[in-house]
Design a protein around this motif. Structure first.
Motif, PDB file in Angstrom:
ATOM      1  N   GLU A 146       0.829  -1.199   0.000  1.00 10.81           N
ATOM      2  CA  GLU A 146       0.000   0.000   0.000  1.00 10.81           C
ATOM      3  C   GLU A 146       0.870   1.258   0.000  1.00 10.81           C
ATOM      4  OE1 GLU A 146      -0.526  -2.550   1.938  1.00 10.81           O
ATOM      5  OE2 GLU A 146      -2.621  -3.165   1.805  1.00 10.81           O
ATOM      6  N   THR A 147       0.345   2.295  -0.630  1.00 11.62           N
ATOM      7  CA  THR A 147       1.016   3.598  -0.651  1.00 11.62           C
ATOM      8  C   THR A 147       0.255   4.548   0.255  1.00 11.62           C
ATOM      9  OG1 THR A 147       1.789   3.258  -2.914  1.00 11.62           O
ATOM     10  CG2 THR A 147       1.772   5.515  -2.099  1.00 11.62           C
ATOM     11  N   PHE A 148       0.993   5.316   1.058  1.00  7.64           N
ATOM     12  CA  PHE A 148       0.388   6.220   2.032  1.00  7.64           C
ATOM     13  C   PHE A 148       0.638   7.662   1.618  1.00  7.64           C
ATOM     14  CE2 PHE A 148       1.321   2.274   4.163  1.00  7.64           C
ATOM     15  CZ  PHE A 148       0.145   2.007   4.852  1.00  7.64           C
ATOM     16  N   HIS A 149      -0.391   8.492   1.772  1.00 10.29           N
ATOM     17  CA  HIS A 149      -0.303   9.912   1.447  1.00 10.29           C
ATOM     18  C   HIS A 149      -0.512  10.712   2.719  1.00 10.29           C
ATOM     19  CE1 HIS A 149      -0.531   9.242  -2.977  1.00 10.29           C
ATOM     20  NE2 HIS A 149      -1.254   8.184  -2.607  1.00 10.29           N
ATOM     21  N   MET A 150       0.424  11.631   3.000  1.00 14.80           N
ATOM     22  CA  MET A 150       0.324  12.544   4.135  1.00 14.80           C
ATOM     23  C   MET A 150       0.787  13.926   3.698  1.00 14.80           C
ATOM     24  SD  MET A 150       1.576  10.519   7.575  1.00 14.80           S
ATOM     25  CE  MET A 150       1.007  11.896   8.604  1.00 14.80           C
ATOM     26  N   GLU A 151       0.270  14.953   4.351  1.00 23.18           N
ATOM     27  CA  GLU A 151       0.680  16.309   4.035  1.00 23.18           C
ATOM     28  C   GLU A 151       2.139  16.519   4.449  1.00 23.18           C
ATOM     29  OE1 GLU A 151      -1.040  20.861   4.472  1.00 23.18           O
ATOM     30  OE2 GLU A 151      -1.411  19.404   6.082  1.00 23.18           O
ATOM     31  N   GLY A 152       2.902  17.139   3.561  1.00 19.39           N
ATOM     32  CA  GLY A 152       4.294  17.444   3.864  1.00 19.39           C
ATOM     33  C   GLY A 152       5.246  16.301   3.610  1.00 19.39           C
ATOM     34  N   ARG A 153       4.748  15.181   3.081  1.00 18.32           N
ATOM     35  CA  ARG A 153       5.607  14.027   2.803  1.00 18.32           C
ATOM     36  C   ARG A 153       5.287  13.499   1.415  1.00 18.32           C
ATOM     37  NH1 ARG A 153       5.531   9.805   7.790  1.00 18.32           N
ATOM     38  NH2 ARG A 153       7.013   8.800   6.369  1.00 18.32           N
ATOM     39  N   GLU A 154       6.316  12.990   0.780  1.00 22.93           N
ATOM     40  CA  GLU A 154       6.093  12.309  -0.486  1.00 22.93           C
ATOM     41  C   GLU A 154       5.375  10.990  -0.219  1.00 22.93           C
ATOM     42  OE1 GLU A 154       6.752  13.303  -3.576  1.00 22.93           O
ATOM     43  OE2 GLU A 154       7.440  15.252  -2.798  1.00 22.93           O
ATOM     44  N   PRO A 155       4.593  10.490  -1.180  1.00 23.29           N
ATOM     45  CA  PRO A 155       3.962   9.183  -0.986  1.00 23.29           C
ATOM     46  C   PRO A 155       4.988   8.136  -0.589  1.00 23.29           C
ATOM     47  CG  PRO A 155       3.104  10.231  -2.954  1.00 23.29           C
ATOM     48  CD  PRO A 155       4.244  11.091  -2.486  1.00 23.29           C
ATOM     49  N   PHE A 156       4.656   7.303   0.376  1.00 24.22           N
ATOM     50  CA  PHE A 156       5.636   6.352   0.898  1.00 24.22           C
ATOM     51  C   PHE A 156       4.963   5.017   1.196  1.00 24.22           C
ATOM     52  CE2 PHE A 156       3.721   8.565   4.429  1.00 24.22           C
ATOM     53  CZ  PHE A 156       3.544   7.603   5.420  1.00 24.22           C
ATOM     54  N   LYS A 157       5.798   4.011   1.377  1.00 26.81           N
ATOM     55  CA  LYS A 157       5.350   2.665   1.734  1.00 26.81           C
ATOM     56  C   LYS A 157       6.002   2.263   3.043  1.00 26.81           C
ATOM     57  CE  LYS A 157       4.571   0.816  -2.954  1.00 26.81           C
ATOM     58  NZ  LYS A 157       4.696   2.075  -3.695  1.00 26.81           N
ATOM     59  N   LEU A 158       5.386   1.319   3.728  1.00 25.07           N
ATOM     60  CA  LEU A 158       5.967   0.746   4.931  1.00 25.07           C
ATOM     61  C   LEU A 158       6.577  -0.599   4.597  1.00 25.07           C
ATOM     62  CD1 LEU A 158       3.185   1.534   7.585  1.00 25.07           C
ATOM     63  CD2 LEU A 158       5.304   2.801   7.136  1.00 25.07           C
ATOM     64  N   GLN A 159       7.515  -1.026   5.438  1.00 25.94           N
ATOM     65  CA  GLN A 159       8.155  -2.322   5.224  1.00 25.94           C
ATOM     66  C   GLN A 159       7.111  -3.439   5.322  1.00 25.94           C
ATOM     67  OE1 GLN A 159      11.291  -2.927   4.290  1.00 25.94           O
ATOM     68  NE2 GLN A 159      11.581  -0.695   4.183  1.00 25.94           N
ATOM     69  N   PRO A 160       7.224  -4.451   4.455  1.00 26.91           N
ATOM     70  CA  PRO A 160       6.190  -5.502   4.429  1.00 26.91           C
ATOM     71  C   PRO A 160       5.951  -6.182   5.768  1.00 26.91           C
ATOM     72  CG  PRO A 160       7.602  -5.665   2.503  1.00 26.91           C
ATOM     73  CD  PRO A 160       8.229  -4.630   3.395  1.00 26.91           C
TER      74      PRO A 160
END
Length: 685
Positions: free
Chosen positions: A582-596
């Motif tokens: 999954e890709t996560f969107h937050m204000e002030g951050r580029e879209p990111f993923k978490l470790q599986p």
């Protein structure tokens, strides 16, 4: 500890096994301003001067007129005076005294009447400092109907208005379902509704699989079917041995007459009855009807385990987790739980307690008065009763141990969630939003809530999406849901003047009260308000299911409504809907993923799946209601009885729609005015 001392200690709410453990620490007496405490004592002293030495009930109110506490007393004057001493009070009682601005009193003839009145007022008023029982956790019963020639066996909750025999309570719906399933196999009793029964022209599938005798189409005569229902009633009433002997004798007779198929049917019915009793864990010989209450305490938390025994059979158990002041002993907490438990349910003839409570005789008198017969309340010390209690105490200890372990694990997951999203502290309230619809029809939005004790289901909310939103516009649906949610938050907190419409009346249930003040940077944040469970009403983290589009729409709404300080996260599904990317969107951050293998990722997936399940379930229920909506329900004056009479006479709604006025007037049970209303409705007269 004297009884006066015990009643001086108001306790918080307790909930059942699905809900939260107490999370709030004991109040520090330093939090109560000396001036406020003195003012509260002066208020109480003024009322105490004119009170009689008679039994009664007192209510304490704060400055806003909200009820703080409801208590009973053998002597109103002595009890209320004890609050005005200003010493030897627990922190919780001191806080309650400091908040007291007014009091009201009701005198009663006896202390027993005071106890009964106290429980009724607590249920109606839900005071902040009392033990409170949740009304949405009623216990299920089995109903063998008595208003039809062919009795049906059904699950039942709520008031007992329908004629028939009620058996219970059972600890869970699962126990009721399992028992009814076995009774269907053993006695071939129908489970269909009366309207379904009346409109059958051939046997249904349950007859084919030998779960029903088929009285609807004459496969069995009504007298023979009523005999089967009588056997089921006897079994549920405790005469299981006699019923099994009867079936065994008939099986032997059939075998001796070489009717082996008939003998096999009796064999299967005996096996079904044995399955009911075999799955009951423990049964009793000397205790016919009793509720067994056992309490366990660990680390300042309490668990009350209740076992239900009826007709020498164990009908299940349920764990309750009281929210009580830590200075209370287990016996005091147990007395409070038992006094409140039977406010809306009939007590059995015997109530067993794991601890000796000082008010055991008073509780017995109150339960006897409520039941209209003798109810014994006892603390067993030896024999079969003591063995049952030991079993219940063991279960209470194990249930509390599991709950404490789950609670600790949930705290760890919230800490991991806060770290993954760069929060300074673990969130206490997480809100997750999702929408569900089919091509824009029956669109609903769902909000689920999670906290330190898991999913907080009494905080879940649904939103009926208005028809003004363009069908299939997921961004518009998310905007509408969040606008209605945070517009209320903005209005109640005074954070901003909202340019958006007021919260729509289409909300399926009222939203909880929100905290006053803001947590935003650069603004002084007031202490968040909490609901009656001590759980915050304002979210610390908001999660929406969707990608960049949903995130942008949600963020815009939250900023406009003064909720920009609440962290917002959008979850976009991975490529090929991969559940680990999954890709996560937050204000002030580029879209990111978490470790599986990040525990936070698994926790987020659980939250998203729960929101998805809740939204889809609500959508399906709404769609089903729309699909099954009967035009007769829209006609004024057409209730269940007349609706049934029309359907029985004409068969279908289409036939009613085509019927002439004279035909409608000849329908049994339908008068001329009703017939005209039905005719005019379908013919636009």
């Amino acid at each position: 500890m004297s009884r006066e001392r015990q009643d001086d200690l108001p306790q918080d709410e307790f909930e059942d096994e699905e809900d939260a453990l107490p999370a709030e620490p004991a109040l520090d007496l330093a939090e109560t301003a000396p001036g406020a405490l003195k003012a509260g004592i002066e208020v109480i002293q003024q009322f105490a001067k004119h009170l009689p030495n008679r039994p009664g009930v007192y209510r304490m109110f704060d400055r806003a007129g909200e009820v703080l506490y409801v208590g009973k007393a053998k002597s109103l004057k002595n009890r209320v005076t004890s609050y005005a001493r200003g010493m030897a009070h627990t922190n919780a009682v001191a806080r309650m005294i400091a908040e007291t601005a007014n009091m009201e009193f009701v005198t009663t003839g006896t202390e027993t009447e005071a106890l009964l009145l106290e429980s009724n007022l607590i249920k109606q008023l839900r005071p902040r400092y009392n033990v409170l029982l949740r009304d949405d956790k009623s216990f299920p019963y089995i109903l063998l109907t008595g208003d039809h020639d062919a009795p049906a066996i059904l699950k039942h909750r709520g008031s007992r208005q329908r004629k028939g025999d009620y058996f219970g309570p059972f600890a869970s719906v699962w126990a009721v379902t399992r028992t009814i399933d076995a009774l269907q196999k053993a006695f071939l009793i129908r489970t269909c509704s009366d309207s379904f029964y009346e409109n059958r022209t051939r046997p249904c599938l349950l007859f084919q699989i030998k779960r029903c005798a088929g009285p609807c189409t004459g496969e069995i005569s009504i007298p023979d079917y009523q005999a089967l229902a009588g056997q089921a009633r006897a079994f549920l009433s405790g005469r299981s041995s006699a019923v099994k002997r009867l079936l065994s004798a008939r099986m032997q007779e059939a075998a001796e007459e070489l009717e082996f198929e008939k003998a096999a049917r009796y064999r299967d019915r005996l096996a079904a009855l044995s399955a009911v009793q075999a799955g009951q864990d423990i049964n009793t010989q000397g205790v016919e009807e009793a509720d067994v209450f056992a309490i366990d305490e660990q680390a300042g938390h309490f668990c009350v385990e209740i076992f239900f025994f009826r007709n020498h059979q164990n009908w299940g158990n349920r764990a309750l987790f009281p929210r009580a002041d830590r200075s209370l002993t287990p016996a005091e907490v147990l007395a409070s739980v038992v006094a409140q438990f039977y406010d809306d349910k009939p007590p059995p003839r015997l109530v067993l307690l794991s601890h000796p409570v000082e008010e055991i005789e008073l509780i017995g008198q109150a339960l006897s008065a409520r039941a209209g017969r003798k109810v014994e309340v006892a603390h067993p010390r030896r024999g079969e009763r003591a063995d049952l209690m030991a079993h219940a105490v063991k279960n209470a200890h194990e249930a509390l141990s599991r709950k404490l372990a789950d609670n600790a694990g949930q705290q760890t997951l919230l800490a991991a969630l806060g770290a993954a999203f760069g929060m300074e502290a673990p969130p206490r309230r997480v809100e997750v939003y999702d929408n569900s619809h089919i091509m824009g029809t029956n669109a609903v939005g769902g909000m689920i809530v999670a906290g330190p004790d898991g999913f907080v289901k009494n905080q879940y909310r649904t939103f009926n999406i208005s028809t003004d939103t363009i069908a299939g516009d997921d961004f518009g649906m998310m905007r509408e849901v969040l606008t209605r949610r945070f517009a209320r938050l903005a209005r109640e907190n005074g954070l901003s003047s909202s340019p958006h419409p007021e919260s729509s009346p289409q909300d399926s249930s009222p939203l909880p009260e929100q905290d006053e003040g803001s947590h935003g940077t650069g603004r002084k944040a007031s202490k968040p308000r909490k609901d009656e469970d001590g759980f915050p009403s304002r979210p610390d983290l908001v999660i929406v299911d969707g990608g960049k589009g949903q995130f942008t729409a949600a963020l815009k709404i939250m900023k406009e409504l003064g909720a920009a300080d609440i962290p917002l996260v959008a979850i976009a599904k991975g490529e090929d809907r991969n559940a680990m990317r999954e890709t996560f969107h937050m204000e002030g951050r580029e879209p990111f993923k978490l470790q599986p293998r990040d525990p936070a990722l698994y926790f987020i997936q659980r939250l998203r799946d729960e929101a998805h399940r809740f939204a889809i379930g609500t959508h399906r229920a709404k769609r089903k209601r729309e699909t099954m909506k009967n035009p007769l329900d829209e006609i004024p004056g057409i209730g269940p009885s007349r609706k049934r009479a029309l359907l029985l006479h004409f068969g279908t709604v289409k036939a009613i729609q085509r019927a002439k006025l004279d035909d409608l007037m000849r329908t049994p049970g339908v008068n001329a005015a009703t017939a005209k209303a039905v005719h005019d409705f379908f013919h636009d007269a």
